[in-house]
Structures are given as structure tokens and as C-alpha cells.
Scaffold this motif. Structure first.
Motif, PDB file in Angstrom:
ATOM      1  N   LEU A 209       0.816  -1.161   0.077  1.00  0.00           N
ATOM      2  CA  LEU A 209       0.044   0.152  -0.032  1.00  0.00           C
ATOM      3  C   LEU A 209       0.976   1.224  -0.138  1.00  0.00           C
ATOM      4  CD1 LEU A 209      -2.664   1.529   0.021  1.00  0.00           C
ATOM      5  CD2 LEU A 209      -2.838   1.142   2.715  1.00  0.00           C
ATOM      6  N   ILE A 210       0.675   2.081  -1.113  1.00  0.00           N
ATOM      7  CA  ILE A 210       1.562   3.302  -1.276  1.00  0.00           C
ATOM      8  C   ILE A 210       0.791   4.323  -1.095  1.00  0.00           C
ATOM      9  CG2 ILE A 210       1.694   3.232  -3.708  1.00  0.00           C
ATOM     10  CD1 ILE A 210       4.595   4.078  -3.453  1.00  0.00           C
ATOM     11  N   ALA A 211       1.132   5.449  -0.423  1.00  0.00           N
ATOM     12  CA  ALA A 211       0.270   6.741  -0.475  1.00  0.00           C
ATOM     13  C   ALA A 211       1.415   7.819  -0.093  1.00  0.00           C
ATOM     14  CB  ALA A 211      -0.602   6.608   0.661  1.00  0.00           C
ATOM     15  N   ALA A 212       1.234   8.961  -1.027  1.00  0.00           N
ATOM     16  CA  ALA A 212       2.146  10.028  -1.020  1.00  0.00           C
ATOM     17  C   ALA A 212       3.592   9.644  -1.169  1.00  0.00           C
ATOM     18  CB  ALA A 212       2.108  10.750   0.241  1.00  0.00           C
ATOM     19  N   GLY A 213       3.842   8.674  -2.159  1.00  0.00           N
ATOM     20  CA  GLY A 213       5.089   7.905  -2.359  1.00  0.00           C
ATOM     21  C   GLY A 213       5.837   7.165  -1.464  1.00  0.00           C
ATOM     22  N   GLN A 214       5.293   7.007  -0.280  1.00  0.00           N
ATOM     23  CA  GLN A 214       5.650   6.225   0.786  1.00  0.00           C
ATOM     24  C   GLN A 214       4.805   4.876   0.992  1.00  0.00           C
ATOM     25  OE1 GLN A 214       5.393   8.661   4.275  1.00  0.00           O
ATOM     26  NE2 GLN A 214       7.392   9.636   3.807  1.00  0.00           N
ATOM     27  N   LEU A 215       5.637   3.762   1.035  1.00  0.00           N
ATOM     28  CA  LEU A 215       5.133   2.405   1.333  1.00  0.00           C
ATOM     29  C   LEU A 215       4.553   2.363   2.717  1.00  0.00           C
ATOM     30  CD1 LEU A 215       4.544  -0.432  -0.188  1.00  0.00           C
ATOM     31  CD2 LEU A 215       6.595  -1.176   0.871  1.00  0.00           C
ATOM     32  N   ARG A 216       3.091   2.590   2.921  1.00  0.00           N
ATOM     33  CA  ARG A 216       2.841   2.309   4.310  1.00  0.00           C
ATOM     34  C   ARG A 216       2.300   0.904   4.807  1.00  0.00           C
ATOM     35  NH1 ARG A 216       0.134   7.424   4.765  1.00  0.00           N
ATOM     36  NH2 ARG A 216       1.839   8.902   3.735  1.00  0.00           N
ATOM     37  N   TYR A 217       2.277  -0.273   3.851  1.00  0.00           N
ATOM     38  CA  TYR A 217       1.931  -1.777   4.510  1.00  0.00           C
ATOM     39  C   TYR A 217       2.412  -2.429   3.183  1.00  0.00           C
ATOM     40  CZ  TYR A 217      -0.224  -5.909   5.341  1.00  0.00           C
ATOM     41  OH  TYR A 217      -0.385  -7.438   5.653  1.00  0.00           O
ATOM     42  N   GLN A 218       3.109  -3.567   3.750  1.00  0.00           N
ATOM     43  CA  GLN A 218       3.168  -4.601   2.692  1.00  0.00           C
ATOM     44  C   GLN A 218       3.225  -6.024   3.450  1.00  0.00           C
ATOM     45  OE1 GLN A 218       6.948  -5.355  -0.594  1.00  0.00           O
ATOM     46  NE2 GLN A 218       7.564  -4.892   1.400  1.00  0.00           N
ATOM     47  N   GLY A 219       2.530  -7.087   2.766  1.00  0.00           N
ATOM     48  CA  GLY A 219       2.195  -8.105   3.291  1.00  0.00           C
ATOM     49  C   GLY A 219       0.723  -8.758   2.729  1.00  0.00           C
ATOM     50  N   SER A 220       0.510  -9.731   3.478  1.00  0.00           N
ATOM     51  CA  SER A 220      -0.819 -10.567   2.796  1.00  0.00           C
ATOM     52  C   SER A 220      -2.057  -9.711   3.172  1.00  0.00           C
ATOM     53  CB  SER A 220      -0.987 -11.902   3.683  1.00  0.00           C
ATOM     54  OG  SER A 220      -1.297 -11.692   5.153  1.00  0.00           O
ATOM     55  N   ILE A 221      -3.155  -9.997   2.458  1.00  0.00           N
ATOM     56  CA  ILE A 221      -4.360  -9.470   2.510  1.00  0.00           C
ATOM     57  C   ILE A 221      -4.940  -9.535   4.076  1.00  0.00           C
ATOM     58  CG2 ILE A 221      -6.911  -9.402   2.006  1.00  0.00           C
ATOM     59  CD1 ILE A 221      -5.211  -7.574  -0.042  1.00  0.00           C
ATOM     60  N   ALA A 222      -4.772 -10.890   4.584  1.00  0.00           N
ATOM     61  CA  ALA A 222      -5.146 -11.273   5.780  1.00  0.00           C
ATOM     62  C   ALA A 222      -4.679 -10.362   7.080  1.00  0.00           C
ATOM     63  CB  ALA A 222      -4.909 -12.857   5.968  1.00  0.00           C
ATOM     64  N   ASP A 223      -3.471 -10.197   6.843  1.00  0.00           N
ATOM     65  CA  ASP A 223      -2.716  -9.290   7.878  1.00  0.00           C
ATOM     66  C   ASP A 223      -2.905  -8.075   7.653  1.00  0.00           C
ATOM     67  OD1 ASP A 223      -1.539 -11.411   9.034  1.00  0.00           O
ATOM     68  OD2 ASP A 223       0.374 -11.456   7.665  1.00  0.00           O
ATOM     69  N   PHE A 224      -3.294  -7.559   6.627  1.00  0.00           N
ATOM     70  CA  PHE A 224      -3.700  -5.972   6.381  1.00  0.00           C
ATOM     71  C   PHE A 224      -4.879  -5.644   7.032  1.00  0.00           C
ATOM     72  CE2 PHE A 224      -5.948  -3.029   3.628  1.00  0.00           C
ATOM     73  CZ  PHE A 224      -5.186  -1.845   3.725  1.00  0.00           C
ATOM     74  N   ALA A 225      -5.938  -6.597   7.111  1.00  0.00           N
ATOM     75  CA  ALA A 225      -7.356  -6.171   7.977  1.00  0.00           C
ATOM     76  C   ALA A 225      -7.671  -7.472   8.589  1.00  0.00           C
ATOM     77  CB  ALA A 225      -8.192  -5.878   7.011  1.00  0.00           C
ATOM     78  N   PRO A 226      -7.025  -7.911   9.694  1.00  0.00           N
ATOM     79  CA  PRO A 226      -7.414  -8.924  10.374  1.00  0.00           C
ATOM     80  C   PRO A 226      -8.917  -8.970  10.748  1.00  0.00           C
ATOM     81  CG  PRO A 226      -5.507  -7.976  11.332  1.00  0.00           C
ATOM     82  CD  PRO A 226      -5.944  -7.028  10.338  1.00  0.00           C
ATOM     83  N   ASP A 227      -9.527  -8.010  10.783  1.00  0.00           N
ATOM     84  CA  ASP A 227     -10.870  -8.125  11.282  1.00  0.00           C
ATOM     85  C   ASP A 227     -11.710  -8.205  10.039  1.00  0.00           C
ATOM     86  OD1 ASP A 227     -10.537  -5.594  10.137  1.00  0.00           O
ATOM     87  OD2 ASP A 227     -11.451  -4.435  11.949  1.00  0.00           O
TER      88      ASP A 227
END
Length: 244
Positions: A209-227
Motif C-alpha cells: 500500500l503506497i500513499a504520498a510516495g511512501q510504502l505504508r504496508y506490505q504483506g498479505s491481505i489477511a494481515d492487512f485487515a485481520p478484522d
């Protein structure tokens, strides 16, 4: 953001360290660390203007980085590695007065691959029956399939696709998902960019997930939103949008 560790003995197909690109005083990509594992579909997700396309162009050598490092297939970036990569950047590029088969024949000649390869990719994207129909009269979905077929010529190990879902209806997106999943069967890899959260979630194995040129998250979809609340996680990390 530092890349996650790979599995034992697993060399990332794409890896960057501190990848940065500036345009004058503006920073489009800011110290990005990517790690793309083999045999996966990696979705580079983020709002429009976040730096996704600029990142992909640097991977392909279309833009030089201002600083940082790129490694492809475990080696420092070199032009020879591009022979193992198929790409579609900035939308489909084709000759409107030619058929799908003729368009692919032109590209195959430039790449030095056989006519049999043209037939293989036509079948892979389900355009074998397009006949003599000119590309300028293709639907959006057919144009997207033609762009994917061009990228697949030469049987590359890695596909890099910029917004391949743009303009596709739900049926076209489902077909794209099936085609890309077939491509990764056997260990090949896909990197694609998109601003469409739901489509990436249904397509990708891993996301960055990149926003304003910065990588804010990297990994699996499951870990991105555990809920399971993808929108909440997306808005929290990008700082964009308000849910109804």
C-alpha cells in the motif's frame, strides 16, 4: 518500511531498497522497500497519484531512480533482466487498423519469437476467435486482453501491469483474475498496480500500500485487515476518503 523476510532460501523476484524518485522539488516515490515473492500476484495499491506508476516505470528502466537500489531475480538491476519481463504500462498500445493476431505478429517479430508463440498467447487470453476484427473496434475488455497477450509474448517469468482492471466490467475482471492465476501456476510472478481496493483484494496474494510516495504496508491481505474491514484499514493507512 523494510521488506518482510522471505521464506527460507526464497529469493524475491523484485526487491528494492530505499527506492526514491524526485521531480524537481517534488518527491514522487520516497524510500520504498519492496519484496515480491516468486509465484505470487503482488498488488501495488494506493490512491491516484500515490507513486505506483512511477515505481513500476523505475523497475522497467523507463525512469532512472534518484536514489536507492533495485534487484530483479536476485541480481542488481541490469537491462538483460528485461528479457524475462513482460509489461503493460499506460494502457494498451496497439495498431488500430490491425487485428489482434496481426498486432501480436508485429510484436513477436520485434522480440524475435515464433508465430507459434502468437497463437499461444491468443489462446491464453481467449482472443483466438477475434478473426479479422480490427483492434480499434475492440471493446475495452478485448483491448485489455490484447495488452495482456502482448505482455505475455516470449513466456516471461514476471509480468508488470499498470492498472490492468481499468475500464473492465465485473465479467472482464473475473476473466483477468483467471488468466493471471493461470500465469502464476508453475512459479511465475505478477506485479500489478491499482487504486481499486476491492479488486486487488480479490486478485492479489500480497499487497503493498503506497500513499504520498511512501510504502505504508506490505504483506498479505489477511494481515492487512485481520478484522476483515478492508476499507477501514485502507483509510487509516492512506489518510484518504470518508466512509458513508
Amino acid at each position: 518500511m523494510r521488506p518482510p523476510s522471505s521464506g527460507a532460501g526464497e529469493v524475491p523476484v523484485v526487491q528494492t531498497a530505499g527506492l526514491t524518485r524526485t521531480f524537481g522539488s517534488a518527491t514522487a516515490v520516497d524510500s520504498v522497500h519492496l519484496a515480491v515473492r516468486p509465484g505470487r500476484i503482488y498488488g501495488l495499491l494506493g490512491p491516484n497519484g500515490a507513486g505506483k506508476s512511477t515505481t513500476l516505470k523505475m523497475l522497467l528502466g523507463l525512469l532512472p531512480p534518484s536514489s536507492g537500489e533495485i534487484r530483479l531475480f536476485g541480481q542488481p538491476w541490469n537491462r538483460g533482466a528485461l528479457a524475462r519481463i513482460g509489461a503493460s504500462i499506460n494502457g494498451p498500445s496497439y495498431y488500430g487498423h490491425l487485428s489482434a493476431r496481426q498486432n501480436l505478429a508485429v510484436h513477436a517479430h520485434l522480440l524475435g519469437v515464433s508465430g507459434a508463440e502468437v497463437e499461444r498467447v491468443l489462446a491464453a487470453v481467449e482472443l483466438s476467435d477475434a478473426g479479422r476484427k480490427k483492434a480499434k473496434s475492440f471493446s475495452t475488455g478485448m483491448k485489455g486482453r490484447l495488452a495482456l497477450a502482448m505482455a505475455m509474448l516470449g513466456d516471461p517469468d514476471l509480468l508488470i501491469l499498470d492498472e490492468p482492471q481499468n475500464g473492465l466490467d465485473p465479467e472482464g475482471i473475473a476473466a483477468l483474475r483467471t488468466m493471471l492465476r493461470r500465469f502464476t501456476d508453475g512459479g511465475r510472478t505478477v506485479v500489478l498496480s491499482s487504486h481499486l481496493l476491492g479488486e486487488v483484494a480479490s486478485l492479489a496474494d500480497d499487497i503493498g500500500l503506497i500513499a504520498a510516495g511512501q510504502l505504508r504496508y506490505q504483506g498479505s491481505i489477511a494481515d492487512f485487515a485481520p478484522d476483515g474491514d478492508l476499507e477501514r484499514a485502507y483509510f487509516a493507512l492512506t489518510g484518504t476518503g470518508v466512509r458513508a
